[in-house]
Design an enzyme around this catalytic site. Structure first.
Site, PDB file in Angstrom:
ATOM      1  N   HIS A  48     -13.134   2.019   0.241  1.00 44.53           N
ATOM      2  CA  HIS A  48     -13.382   1.321   1.113  1.00 44.53           C
ATOM      3  C   HIS A  48     -13.830   0.317   1.214  1.00 44.53           C
ATOM      4  CE1 HIS A  48     -13.070   4.773   4.540  1.00 44.53           C
ATOM      5  NE2 HIS A  48     -11.891   4.940   4.198  1.00 44.53           N
ATOM      6  N   HIS A  64     -17.754   1.051   7.701  1.00 46.59           N
ATOM      7  CA  HIS A  64     -16.900   1.639   7.544  1.00 46.59           C
ATOM      8  C   HIS A  64     -16.786   2.563   8.911  1.00 46.59           C
ATOM      9  CE1 HIS A  64     -11.922   0.435   6.909  1.00 46.59           C
ATOM     10  NE2 HIS A  64     -12.048   2.104   6.802  1.00 46.59           N
ATOM     11  N   LEU A  65     -15.844   2.771  10.539  1.00 53.73           N
ATOM     12  CA  LEU A  65     -15.146   3.746  10.468  1.00 53.73           C
ATOM     13  C   LEU A  65     -13.790   4.038  10.943  1.00 53.73           C
ATOM     14  CD1 LEU A  65     -19.463   4.474  12.946  1.00 53.73           C
ATOM     15  CD2 LEU A  65     -18.310   5.167  10.894  1.00 53.73           C
ATOM     16  N   ARG A  82      -3.140  -2.231  -3.272  1.00 60.03           N
ATOM     17  CA  ARG A  82      -4.091  -1.314  -3.230  1.00 60.03           C
ATOM     18  C   ARG A  82      -3.925  -0.366  -4.141  1.00 60.03           C
ATOM     19  NH1 ARG A  82      -5.316   3.047   1.057  1.00 60.03           N
ATOM     20  NH2 ARG A  82      -7.212   2.915   0.797  1.00 60.03           N
ATOM     21  N   ASN A 128       0.989  -1.249  -0.214  1.00 61.42           N
ATOM     22  CA  ASN A 128       0.035   0.075   0.181  1.00 61.42           C
ATOM     23  C   ASN A 128       1.180   1.169   0.111  1.00 61.42           C
ATOM     24  OD1 ASN A 128      -1.618   1.856   0.320  1.00 61.42           O
ATOM     25  ND2 ASN A 128      -2.835   0.459   2.349  1.00 61.42           N
ATOM     26  N   GLU A 133      -7.734  -5.574   4.943  1.00 65.02           N
ATOM     27  CA  GLU A 133      -8.163  -4.812   3.760  1.00 65.02           C
ATOM     28  C   GLU A 133      -6.688  -5.747   3.496  1.00 65.02           C
ATOM     29  OE1 GLU A 133      -8.943  -1.185   5.571  1.00 65.02           O
ATOM     30  OE2 GLU A 133      -9.307  -0.940   3.330  1.00 65.02           O
ATOM     31  N   ARG A 158     -11.069   8.515  20.585  1.00 63.62           N
ATOM     32  CA  ARG A 158     -10.616   7.515  21.731  1.00 63.62           C
ATOM     33  C   ARG A 158     -10.591   9.595  22.674  1.00 63.62           C
ATOM     34  NH1 ARG A 158      -6.151   3.836  19.499  1.00 63.62           N
ATOM     35  NH2 ARG A 158      -5.747   5.427  18.398  1.00 63.62           N
ATOM     36  N   GLU A 188     -14.770  -1.048  15.433  1.00 62.66           N
ATOM     37  CA  GLU A 188     -14.635  -1.861  16.175  1.00 62.66           C
ATOM     38  C   GLU A 188     -14.584  -2.062  17.669  1.00 62.66           C
ATOM     39  OE1 GLU A 188     -11.143  -3.712  14.089  1.00 62.66           O
ATOM     40  OE2 GLU A 188     -12.423  -3.317  11.780  1.00 62.66           O
ATOM     41  N   ASN A 227     -10.175   6.409  10.232  1.00 67.93           N
ATOM     42  CA  ASN A 227     -10.094   7.692  10.336  1.00 67.93           C
ATOM     43  C   ASN A 227     -10.555   8.679   8.622  1.00 67.93           C
ATOM     44  OD1 ASN A 227      -8.305   9.281  12.169  1.00 67.93           O
ATOM     45  ND2 ASN A 227      -6.612   7.871  11.271  1.00 67.93           N
ATOM     46  N   ARG A 253     -12.315  15.322   7.823  1.00 73.42           N
ATOM     47  CA  ARG A 253     -13.030  15.275   6.550  1.00 73.42           C
ATOM     48  C   ARG A 253     -14.619  15.714   7.158  1.00 73.42           C
ATOM     49  NH1 ARG A 253     -11.426  10.284   3.095  1.00 73.42           N
ATOM     50  NH2 ARG A 253      -9.882  10.167   4.250  1.00 73.42           N
TER      51      ARG A 253
HETATM   52  P1  ADP Z   1      -7.446   4.566   9.347  1.00 78.69           P
HETATM   53  O1  ADP Z   1      -8.134   4.824   9.139  1.00 78.69           O
HETATM   54  O2  ADP Z   1      -6.287   5.324   9.307  1.00 78.69           O
HETATM   55  O3  ADP Z   1      -6.752   2.708   8.894  1.00 78.69           O
HETATM   56  P2  ADP Z   1      -8.275   3.045  12.117  1.00 78.69           P
HETATM   57  O4  ADP Z   1      -9.049   2.304  11.120  1.00 78.69           O
HETATM   58  O5  ADP Z   1      -7.383   2.270  12.474  1.00 78.69           O
HETATM   59  O6  ADP Z   1      -7.535   4.790  11.196  1.00 78.69           O
HETATM   60  O7  ADP Z   1      -9.174   3.604  13.084  1.00 78.69           O
HETATM   61  C1  ADP Z   1      -8.582   5.245  13.630  1.00 78.69           C
HETATM   62  C2  ADP Z   1      -9.603   5.847  14.057  1.00 78.69           C
HETATM   63  O8  ADP Z   1     -10.276   4.312  15.816  1.00 78.69           O
HETATM   64  C3  ADP Z   1      -9.446   6.807  15.709  1.00 78.69           C
HETATM   65  O9  ADP Z   1     -10.117   7.905  15.652  1.00 78.69           O
HETATM   66  C4  ADP Z   1      -8.903   6.034  17.066  1.00 78.69           C
HETATM   67  O10 ADP Z   1      -9.066   7.555  17.438  1.00 78.69           O
HETATM   68  C5  ADP Z   1     -10.354   5.055  16.273  1.00 78.69           C
HETATM   69  N1  ADP Z   1      -9.840   4.082  17.444  1.00 78.69           N
HETATM   70  C6  ADP Z   1      -8.923   3.054  17.744  1.00 78.69           C
HETATM   71  N2  ADP Z   1      -9.621   2.402  19.185  1.00 78.69           N
HETATM   72  C7  ADP Z   1     -10.962   2.776  19.697  1.00 78.69           C
HETATM   73  C8  ADP Z   1     -11.445   3.131  20.720  1.00 78.69           C
HETATM   74  N3  ADP Z   1     -11.194   1.877  21.578  1.00 78.69           N
HETATM   75  N4  ADP Z   1     -12.252   3.911  21.205  1.00 78.69           N
HETATM   76  C9  ADP Z   1     -12.534   4.096  20.554  1.00 78.69           C
HETATM   77  N5  ADP Z   1     -11.609   4.877  19.821  1.00 78.69           N
HETATM   78  C10 ADP Z   1     -11.043   4.261  19.196  1.00 78.69           C
END
Ligand code: ADP
Length: 405
Positions: free
Chosen positions: A184, A212-213, A95, A7, A388, A288, A337, A215, A245
């Site tokens: 995504h 999908h949540l 990717r 990637n 992914e 977080r 997740e 960044n 965004r």
């Molecule tokens: P990317 O799109 O960069 O792959 P990720 O899928 O790793 O991103 O998601 C990042 C997001 O997940 C950040 O906003 C991070 O704060 C959030 N996150 C990770 N662990 C937790 C948690 N335990 N509670 C709330 N949000 C979390």
């Protein structure tokens, strides 16, 4: 069979090496800050007994070619390497962010494919150029391996015209391919397949909403296993509120920003892509931290989370209507997740639509697949970790098998 997944971003190359016999990750790493003064390469090797070692090297990496050479050296290093010989790697799965309308599925890379990815650069100016560099350097480093492209957009190519076309002059679609593409796709496709496995039903019979949540954030409406709508658009800026965004805004907002504040197109691009979303509203893009701030009584953080979860719930209602019958909602990626609070806020109050979250199960959801709906809920609510990289490796393996048929 060993498959390397790559990637490539503008200043980094992320990679993961899989042994496809058991889908085991043998090594994963990142070469980052490529082209900057202090580059770094980190690789984690994972043995079959689960033990792992990490190597971290501060090296000067002038460009992606050099980065790739370092990665190959580390992968075959006598002491730290994951393989003895780079020829053990049968294929490299890339990717690629934007496949436009040219690619509906994973594709073995040849000159024509490269030309098509180049033609899509105007649609993804920040992503496709580094992806092309990744392909070029991997071809050079692994001349005997098959190179395969897995597109973020491919899964969404089944979206019908009524959902992908913008109501603007039709020539802009015909001539410039302006339309909704969605991103995504690899993650939405992966969790949809896992959901079907979990539910013990063929994916082709299932209607799902996948959320999908990370960044970046997006949702997909999946009807009989095929994507029929998604929240991102021609670019990944549309739809949900994200880390930095804005997601959906009034399309006339840029005119206001230009006319009243004298902002240039570039300023507006930066504002909407990098300074908006959770960060724009409450100062941090990390969920977080947003939740910590709310716990500490920060009212802006509360507003930010409210906006974030409201938008998801609103699209959930829209996709309920699009799908008419819904089997399951799937939460995935960093926030999906790991945050019971976000899942709860998005799912509350939908009982009349047949979807009821079980708050206790939601809190207890662990690292694998979890079902967090109540016993009475007609619609399942699932938490499914995305992967992914594994999906890209699986797609690459499939493409090789298809090419041998
Ligand atoms: P990317 O799109 O960069 O792959 P990720 O899928 O790793 O991103 O998601 C990042 C997001 O997940 C950040 O906003 C991070 O704060 C959030 N996150 C990770 N662990 C937790 C948690 N335990 N509670 C709330 N949000 C979390």
């Amino acid at each position: 069979m060993k498959i390397l997944v790559i990637n490539t971003g503008s200043s980094s190359i992320k990679y993961e090496l899989f042994d496809m016999a058991d889908h085991r990750v043998m090594a994963s790493g990142i070469a980052e800050r490529i082209g900057e003064e202090e580059s770094l390469i980190i690789q984690k090797n994972i043995l079959s007994n689960g033990e792992s070692t990490e190597i971290k090297e501060a090296v000067l990496i002038a460009d992606h070619h050099e980065g790739m050479r370092h990665i190959v050296d580390l992968l075959v290093d006598e002491e730290y390497g994951a393989v003895r010989d780079k020829n053990e790697i049968a294929a490299v799965g890339h990717r690629v962010v934007h496949g436009g309308e040219a690619f509906h599925s994973t594709t073995i890379i040849d000159e024509e494919v490269i030309a098509a990815i180049k033609r899509n650069i105007p649609l993804a100016p920040l992503h496709n150029p580094p992806n092309l560099i990744g392909i070029e350097v991997a071809r050079e480093a692994f001349p005997d391996a098959l190179q395969v492209a897995v597109f973020d957009t491919a899964f969404h190519q089944t979206i019908p015209m009524r959902a992908f076309l913008y109501a603007i002059p039709f020539e802009l679609y015909e001539k410039e391919r302006v339309r909704r593409y969605g991103f995504h796709g690899t993650s939405h496709a992966y969790v949809a397949e896992r959901a079907a496995e979990y539910l013990g039903r063929p994916l082709g019979e299932l209607n799902l909403i996948t959320i999908h949540l990370g960044n970046g954030a997006s949702m997909a409406a999946i009807k009989n296993g095929k994507c029929v709508d998604t929240t991102m658009g021609m670019t990944p800026l549309a739809g949900l509120v994200m880390g930095t965004r804005s997601g959906d805004v009034d399309p006339a907002l840029p005119f206001f920003l230009t006319d009243h504040l004298g902002m240039s197109p570039k300023d507006i691009d930066t504002l909407l892509n990098n300074e908006s979303g959770l960060k724009g509203v409450c100062g941090t893009n990390d969920m977080r931290e947003v939740i910590e701030k709310i716990d500490a009584g920060d009212s802006r953080a509360k507003i930010a989370l409210d906006l974030y979860t409201y938008r998801i719930k609103k699209y959930m209602g829209a996709y309920f209507a699009v799908l008419e019958i819904l089997d399951a909602v799937v939460f995935t990626a960093g926030i999906g997740e790991n945050s019971p609070y976000v899942r709860e806020l998005c799912s509350r109050g939908l009982n009349r639509l047949g979807m009821e979250i079980d708050l206790e199960r939601n809190k207890l959801a662990g690292s694998g697949i979890s079902e967090i709906n109540s016993q009475n809920s007609e619609v399942k609510i699932l938490v499914i970790p995305t992967n992914e990289e594994l999906k890209i490796a699986q797609e690459t393996k499939k493409a090789i098998a298809n090419s041998l048929k």
